[in-house]
Scaffold this active site. Sequence first.
Site, PDB file in Angstrom:
ATOM      1  N   ASN A  91      -5.077   7.413  -6.045  1.00  0.00           N
ATOM      2  CA  ASN A  91      -5.764   8.682  -5.703  1.00  0.00           C
ATOM      3  C   ASN A  91      -4.988   9.899  -6.192  1.00  0.00           C
ATOM      4  O   ASN A  91      -4.635  10.784  -5.419  1.00  0.00           O
ATOM      5  CB  ASN A  91      -6.062   8.764  -4.197  1.00  0.00           C
ATOM      6  CG  ASN A  91      -4.818   8.779  -3.323  1.00  0.00           C
ATOM      7  OD1 ASN A  91      -3.774   8.243  -3.704  1.00  0.00           O
ATOM      8  ND2 ASN A  91      -4.907   9.387  -2.156  1.00  0.00           N
TER       9      ASN A  91
ATOM     10  N   LYS B  30      -9.395  -0.016  -5.802  1.00  0.00           N
ATOM     11  CA  LYS B  30      -9.425   0.608  -4.480  1.00  0.00           C
ATOM     12  C   LYS B  30     -10.757   1.283  -4.205  1.00  0.00           C
ATOM     13  O   LYS B  30     -11.225   2.090  -5.009  1.00  0.00           O
ATOM     14  CB  LYS B  30      -8.287   1.659  -4.407  1.00  0.00           C
ATOM     15  CG  LYS B  30      -8.188   2.426  -3.105  1.00  0.00           C
ATOM     16  CD  LYS B  30      -7.650   1.588  -1.968  1.00  0.00           C
ATOM     17  CE  LYS B  30      -7.782   2.293  -0.623  1.00  0.00           C
ATOM     18  NZ  LYS B  30      -6.673   3.168  -0.309  1.00  0.00           N
TER      19      LYS B  30
ATOM     20  N   HIS C  27      -4.551  -0.462   5.654  1.00  0.00           N
ATOM     21  CA  HIS C  27      -4.059   0.265   6.838  1.00  0.00           C
ATOM     22  C   HIS C  27      -4.978   0.092   8.049  1.00  0.00           C
ATOM     23  O   HIS C  27      -5.612   1.030   8.512  1.00  0.00           O
ATOM     24  CB  HIS C  27      -3.803   1.745   6.551  1.00  0.00           C
ATOM     25  CG  HIS C  27      -4.831   2.423   5.677  1.00  0.00           C
ATOM     26  ND1 HIS C  27      -6.177   2.409   5.939  1.00  0.00           N
ATOM     27  CD2 HIS C  27      -4.688   3.136   4.548  1.00  0.00           C
ATOM     28  CE1 HIS C  27      -6.812   3.088   5.006  1.00  0.00           C
ATOM     29  NE2 HIS C  27      -5.927   3.538   4.146  1.00  0.00           N
TER      30      HIS C  27
ATOM     31  N   HIS D 294       1.638   5.368  -1.742  1.00  0.00           N
ATOM     32  CA  HIS D 294       1.302   6.539  -2.566  1.00  0.00           C
ATOM     33  C   HIS D 294       2.583   7.044  -3.210  1.00  0.00           C
ATOM     34  O   HIS D 294       3.455   7.579  -2.522  1.00  0.00           O
ATOM     35  CB  HIS D 294       0.658   7.631  -1.700  1.00  0.00           C
ATOM     36  CG  HIS D 294      -0.623   7.190  -1.081  1.00  0.00           C
ATOM     37  ND1 HIS D 294      -1.847   7.361  -1.683  1.00  0.00           N
ATOM     38  CD2 HIS D 294      -0.865   6.510   0.077  1.00  0.00           C
ATOM     39  CE1 HIS D 294      -2.792   6.829  -0.927  1.00  0.00           C
ATOM     40  NE2 HIS D 294      -2.220   6.301   0.149  1.00  0.00           N
TER      41      HIS D 294
ATOM     42  N   ASP E 253       1.559   2.747   3.483  1.00  0.00           N
ATOM     43  CA  ASP E 253       0.713   3.937   3.304  1.00  0.00           C
ATOM     44  C   ASP E 253       1.567   5.210   3.326  1.00  0.00           C
ATOM     45  O   ASP E 253       1.095   6.274   3.711  1.00  0.00           O
ATOM     46  CB  ASP E 253      -0.389   4.020   4.360  1.00  0.00           C
ATOM     47  CG  ASP E 253      -1.518   4.958   3.942  1.00  0.00           C
ATOM     48  OD1 ASP E 253      -1.611   5.297   2.744  1.00  0.00           O
ATOM     49  OD2 ASP E 253      -2.302   5.365   4.811  1.00  0.00           O
TER      50      ASP E 253
ATOM     51  N   HIS F  52       0.869  -1.207   0.000  1.00  0.00           N
ATOM     52  CA  HIS F  52       0.000   0.000   0.000  1.00  0.00           C
ATOM     53  C   HIS F  52       0.888   1.233   0.000  1.00  0.00           C
ATOM     54  O   HIS F  52       1.488   1.576   1.023  1.00  0.00           O
ATOM     55  CB  HIS F  52      -0.899   0.021   1.239  1.00  0.00           C
ATOM     56  CG  HIS F  52      -1.850   1.187   1.250  1.00  0.00           C
ATOM     57  ND1 HIS F  52      -3.200   1.045   1.416  1.00  0.00           N
ATOM     58  CD2 HIS F  52      -1.647   2.514   1.112  1.00  0.00           C
ATOM     59  CE1 HIS F  52      -3.781   2.227   1.377  1.00  0.00           C
ATOM     60  NE2 HIS F  52      -2.855   3.150   1.198  1.00  0.00           N
TER      61      HIS F  52
ATOM     62  N   HIS G 293     -10.405   1.295   1.831  1.00  0.00           N
ATOM     63  CA  HIS G 293     -10.169   2.308   2.871  1.00  0.00           C
ATOM     64  C   HIS G 293     -11.353   2.184   3.811  1.00  0.00           C
ATOM     65  O   HIS G 293     -12.454   2.638   3.512  1.00  0.00           O
ATOM     66  CB  HIS G 293     -10.068   3.718   2.273  1.00  0.00           C
ATOM     67  CG  HIS G 293      -9.767   4.755   3.309  1.00  0.00           C
ATOM     68  ND1 HIS G 293      -8.557   5.421   3.377  1.00  0.00           N
ATOM     69  CD2 HIS G 293     -10.488   5.211   4.360  1.00  0.00           C
ATOM     70  CE1 HIS G 293      -8.557   6.245   4.417  1.00  0.00           C
ATOM     71  NE2 HIS G 293      -9.726   6.135   5.023  1.00  0.00           N
TER      72      HIS G 293
HETATM   73  O1  DOR Z   1      -3.085   9.628   5.569  1.00  0.00           O
HETATM   74  C1  DOR Z   1      -3.443   9.357   4.451  1.00  0.00           C
HETATM   75  N1  DOR Z   1      -2.874   9.911   3.359  1.00  0.00           N
HETATM   76  N2  DOR Z   1      -4.449   8.469   4.295  1.00  0.00           N
HETATM   77  C2  DOR Z   1      -4.975   8.214   3.098  1.00  0.00           C
HETATM   78  O2  DOR Z   1      -5.882   7.438   3.030  1.00  0.00           O
HETATM   79  C3  DOR Z   1      -4.517   8.945   1.887  1.00  0.00           C
HETATM   80  C4  DOR Z   1      -3.158   9.427   2.043  1.00  0.00           C
HETATM   81  C5  DOR Z   1      -2.745  10.438   0.990  1.00  0.00           C
HETATM   82  O3  DOR Z   1      -2.970  10.167  -0.192  1.00  0.00           O
HETATM   83  O4  DOR Z   1      -2.204  11.481   1.342  1.00  0.00           O
HETATM   84 ZN    ZN Z   2      -3.213   5.172   1.531  1.00  0.00          ZN
END
Ligand code: DOR
Ligand code: ZN
Length: 353
Positions: free
Chosen positions: A45, A107, A183, A19, A256, A17, A145
């Site tokens: 995202n 997702k 998460h 980003h 995450d 997981h 999520h």
């Molecule tokens: O803390 C987070 N940041 N939780 C999420 O679900 C998204 C992520 C983000 O993309 O910044």
């Molecule tokens: Zn995330």
Amino acid sequence: MQSTIDTLTIVRPDDWHLHLRDGAVLNSVVADTARQFGRAIVMPNLRPPVTTIDLAAAYRDRIHSALAQADIEPGSFTPLMTLYLTDNTTAAEVLRAKESGFVHGIKLYPAGATTNSDAGVTDLLGRCAPALEAMQACGMPLLVHGEVTDPAIDLFDREAVFIDRVMIPLRNAFPELKVVFEHLTSSDGVDYVRQAQGPVAATITAHHLLYNRNALFQGGIRPHWYCLPVLKREKHRLALLEAATSGTGRFFLGTDSAPHPKGLKEHACGCAGCYTALHAMELYATAFDSVGKLENLEAFASLNGPAFYGLPVNQGTLTLRRATYQIPAELPMADSTVVPLAAGESLGWTVQQ
Ligand code: DOR
Ligand code: ZN
């Protein structure tokens, strides 16, 4: 409780997981991840979100160029792409995703739950049934999520309420659907994943293993510890630590890691997300060592995830040494700065480069 192990070599781990972002910061973010991990499930995202195979293919190309620009050896890191589920995702798009071979999950962001989730799902069983049916039939995992967005629900209870309101009805309707509870942050989540029938698993971040909600307020408000789902009470941290370090196949590593520019974290309305890609394995080793369970780090980081996703384990290894690792105060990223989690502090474990 610390063990006497001073060097630990494990199968090269994966991040289930992550980003990676896009644009100018992509090069640095992907390079940090590729130093430690063989593969990562890449969250969709972006703005606009990655809702179709074509968008996922284009994003994957940009990740490959970033890897080349960062001088990462071709083939040493594989991005595992995901699609962003919307009310309008069709069964045909799910099948195309499966056939692509490079999309490994879809997702679910409940609309408004977190960063860039405005295009998320408003009514899962009402609007997404055809997509879920297709996912169940072709073995495409749903990555969840797991927080309700109802403003009447206390922020700290949103995961527990999600189980009753969404997870249980979803899994009753689609019992064979592969689901990853992303998460996980609560003992309620741990209990649910442990006991559920069928193909259910969960990722756990390093920050939820190492910190409880006091970290957000220690000596003043500390935005670099703010993420969603938010850190919870100590009893929840202990339940997560027990689950992650138990060796049980249903729990695996997902950082995450989610960078935001320093100025948007240290802000009147700071963004959610902790940056841990730089020092992920140092953080996880510290957490496992705190309960004398380093011998189970390999299952959590390198074996359980591939088994759930039906992928082979990585070739190659990663070695950690018991040696002080000093976390940088900040990291330059394109034309901004990112503050990593626990910046300026030191950890007891270092990844051997
Ligand atoms: O803390 C987070 N940041 N939780 C999420 O679900 C998204 C992520 C983000 O993309 O910044
Ligand atoms: Zn995330």
